[in-house]
Design a protein around this motif. Sequence first.
Motif, PDB file in Angstrom:
ATOM      1  N   ILE A 234       0.836  -1.081   0.088  1.00 38.77           N
ATOM      2  CA  ILE A 234      -0.088   0.174   0.290  1.00 38.77           C
ATOM      3  C   ILE A 234       0.464   1.338   0.159  1.00 38.77           C
ATOM      4  N   GLY A 235       0.394   2.127  -1.308  1.00 35.19           N
ATOM      5  CA  GLY A 235       1.681   3.578  -1.044  1.00 35.19           C
ATOM      6  C   GLY A 235       0.499   3.996  -0.807  1.00 35.19           C
ATOM      7  N   ALA A 236       1.280   4.789   0.603  1.00 35.71           N
ATOM      8  CA  ALA A 236       1.092   6.163   1.555  1.00 35.71           C
ATOM      9  C   ALA A 236       1.442   6.986   2.107  1.00 35.71           C
ATOM     10  N   VAL A 237       2.403   7.727   0.258  1.00 33.86           N
ATOM     11  CA  VAL A 237       3.401   8.880   0.872  1.00 33.86           C
ATOM     12  C   VAL A 237       2.633  10.263   0.298  1.00 33.86           C
ATOM     13  N   LEU A 238       3.813  10.745   1.073  1.00 34.52           N
ATOM     14  CA  LEU A 238       2.482  12.268   1.249  1.00 34.52           C
ATOM     15  C   LEU A 238       3.030  13.383   0.985  1.00 34.52           C
ATOM     16  N   LEU A 239       3.874  14.174   0.439  1.00 34.31           N
ATOM     17  CA  LEU A 239       4.921  15.550   0.463  1.00 34.31           C
ATOM     18  C   LEU A 239       3.236  16.347   0.418  1.00 34.31           C
ATOM     19  N   PRO A 240       2.539  17.381   0.768  1.00 43.18           N
ATOM     20  CA  PRO A 240       1.572  18.797   1.035  1.00 43.18           C
ATOM     21  C   PRO A 240       1.917  19.170  -0.292  1.00 43.18           C
ATOM     22  N   ALA A 242       2.540  19.061  -3.677  1.00 42.67           N
ATOM     23  CA  ALA A 242       4.053  17.950  -4.156  1.00 42.67           C
ATOM     24  C   ALA A 242       4.302  16.872  -4.498  1.00 42.67           C
ATOM     25  N   LYS A 243       4.837  16.620  -5.536  1.00 45.31           N
ATOM     26  CA  LYS A 243       4.173  15.135  -6.784  1.00 45.31           C
ATOM     27  C   LYS A 243       4.745  14.217  -5.185  1.00 45.31           C
ATOM     28  N   ALA A 244       4.186  12.682  -5.517  1.00 43.61           N
ATOM     29  CA  ALA A 244       4.927  11.626  -4.676  1.00 43.61           C
ATOM     30  C   ALA A 244       5.888  11.440  -5.143  1.00 43.61           C
ATOM     31  N   PRO A 245       7.369  10.944  -4.774  1.00 43.10           N
ATOM     32  CA  PRO A 245       8.255  10.517  -4.726  1.00 43.10           C
ATOM     33  C   PRO A 245       7.801   9.076  -5.318  1.00 43.10           C
ATOM     34  N   LYS A 246       9.037   8.249  -6.553  1.00 51.54           N
ATOM     35  CA  LYS A 246       9.228   7.263  -7.146  1.00 51.54           C
ATOM     36  C   LYS A 246       9.523   5.871  -6.534  1.00 51.54           C
ATOM     37  N   LEU A 247       9.121   5.579  -4.724  1.00 50.80           N
ATOM     38  CA  LEU A 247       9.540   4.676  -3.933  1.00 50.80           C
ATOM     39  C   LEU A 247      10.184   3.243  -4.716  1.00 50.80           C
ATOM     40  N   GLN A 269      -1.047  12.051  -6.356  1.00 47.14           N
ATOM     41  CA  GLN A 269      -0.573  13.116  -6.266  1.00 47.14           C
ATOM     42  C   GLN A 269       0.639  12.820  -7.387  1.00 47.14           C
ATOM     43  N   GLY A 270       0.167  12.037  -8.407  1.00 49.77           N
ATOM     44  CA  GLY A 270       1.213  11.494  -9.311  1.00 49.77           C
ATOM     45  C   GLY A 270       1.572   9.642  -8.887  1.00 49.77           C
ATOM     46  N   GLY A 271       1.632   9.460  -7.959  1.00 49.64           N
ATOM     47  CA  GLY A 271       1.619   8.441  -7.356  1.00 49.64           C
ATOM     48  C   GLY A 271       3.330   8.323  -6.984  1.00 49.64           C
ATOM     49  N   GLU A 354       7.331  23.965  -8.643  1.00 45.63           N
ATOM     50  CA  GLU A 354       8.911  22.252  -8.627  1.00 45.63           C
ATOM     51  C   GLU A 354       8.196  21.096  -9.332  1.00 45.63           C
ATOM     52  N   ALA A 355       7.144  21.482  -8.795  1.00 42.99           N
ATOM     53  CA  ALA A 355       6.344  19.813  -9.463  1.00 42.99           C
ATOM     54  C   ALA A 355       6.576  20.108 -11.097  1.00 42.99           C
TER      55      ALA A 355
END
Length: 375
Positions: A234-240, A242-247, A269-271, A354-355
């Motif tokens: 489950i991808g649960a990443v958030l940078l308010p 901004a685009k989510a980093p590709k982890l 946010q792009g995933g 920036e994104a």
Amino acid sequence: MIIGIPKEIKTLENRVSMTPAAVETLVLQGHEVLVEAGAGVGSGLTDEEYTAAGAKLVSAADAWGAEMVIKVKEPLPSEFQYLRKDLLLFTYLHLAAAEDLTHALLKAGTTGIAYETVESPDHTLPLLTPMSEVAGRMATQVGAHYLEKTQGGRGILLGGVPGVYPAEVLVIGGGVVGTNAARMAMGMGARVTILDRSHQRLQYLDDVFQGRITTMMSTEPNIRQMVQRADLVIGAVLLPGAKAPKLITRDMLSLMIPGSVIVDVAVDQGGCVETIKATTHDDPVYEVDGVVHYGVANMPGAVPRTSTFALVNQTAPYAMRLAAKGVDALKDDPGLLLGLNTYDGTLTCPAVGEALGIDSLTPEAALGLGKYDTP
């Protein structure tokens, strides 16, 4: 102020931005509320309830013609025609993953205030939190469903049964989404690991779950190691803003178990998964390298009765402030000011700039609230 509530048109999006009770409060405060006919039907809210609350039923064009439009999801291309300079738009925008919408808002000069970048004094995200709670809990339910063999998964019951090993669930991101996803997975009997880059957050999660989940630092080696064991990621990443980093990168998929499932809640946010793309409720999954991908960008829309009331509980007080004072309400609330993403043809969210590679100002600078340099 004249306030418009259009019907949501995103595929199978059944939420509505204001309940009849919230509309009644706005009307009692002296505002005129225009609700598009049928806007609340998907959430079990009838036109009659809105008219009883004092709203006027109108067409989509008339709802969009209001001074302030309150929505749930971002405007779609067919709605760009309604954007204009004297419009205040209050909704989820997620502009870092929506370049066309960003340019449309800037070209029209629309004042766009995004739910997802409004902050509380404690730096939490009050208008994102309720939908993050819903999406986190849904992510586990959805993942469990698509682990079924008939849905393309491995054929694993998330919690197993006595004598049979349960599923391994990996949650990347220990915020609101990740915490709720982990709570659901643990409650269903799965073995759960949460990765986060904040040691303090991991300490908190370890205390909250009383050691019943595994916590690890979110590093590339740890992600690479854990995806090899996971049945559900489950991808649960958030940078308010901004685009989510590709982890999770494309090459990591070859390490994953065939039939495993990825649910990327960060897709708005792009995933955080390189191979994720936005999908819809009527066509939610696809397969890459034997791994099932779920990328529905409006997950809470599948449970609109719960989601609408949870969202409006949080958005209504802000909507009332905006209705009373318009853009001037931002000057009284630094957290609401952070919600300003576009203003008078200027991008006012540096993270989006920036994104997308677009020049931006801070909200303070755009509104002339002091001498501020561009970021």
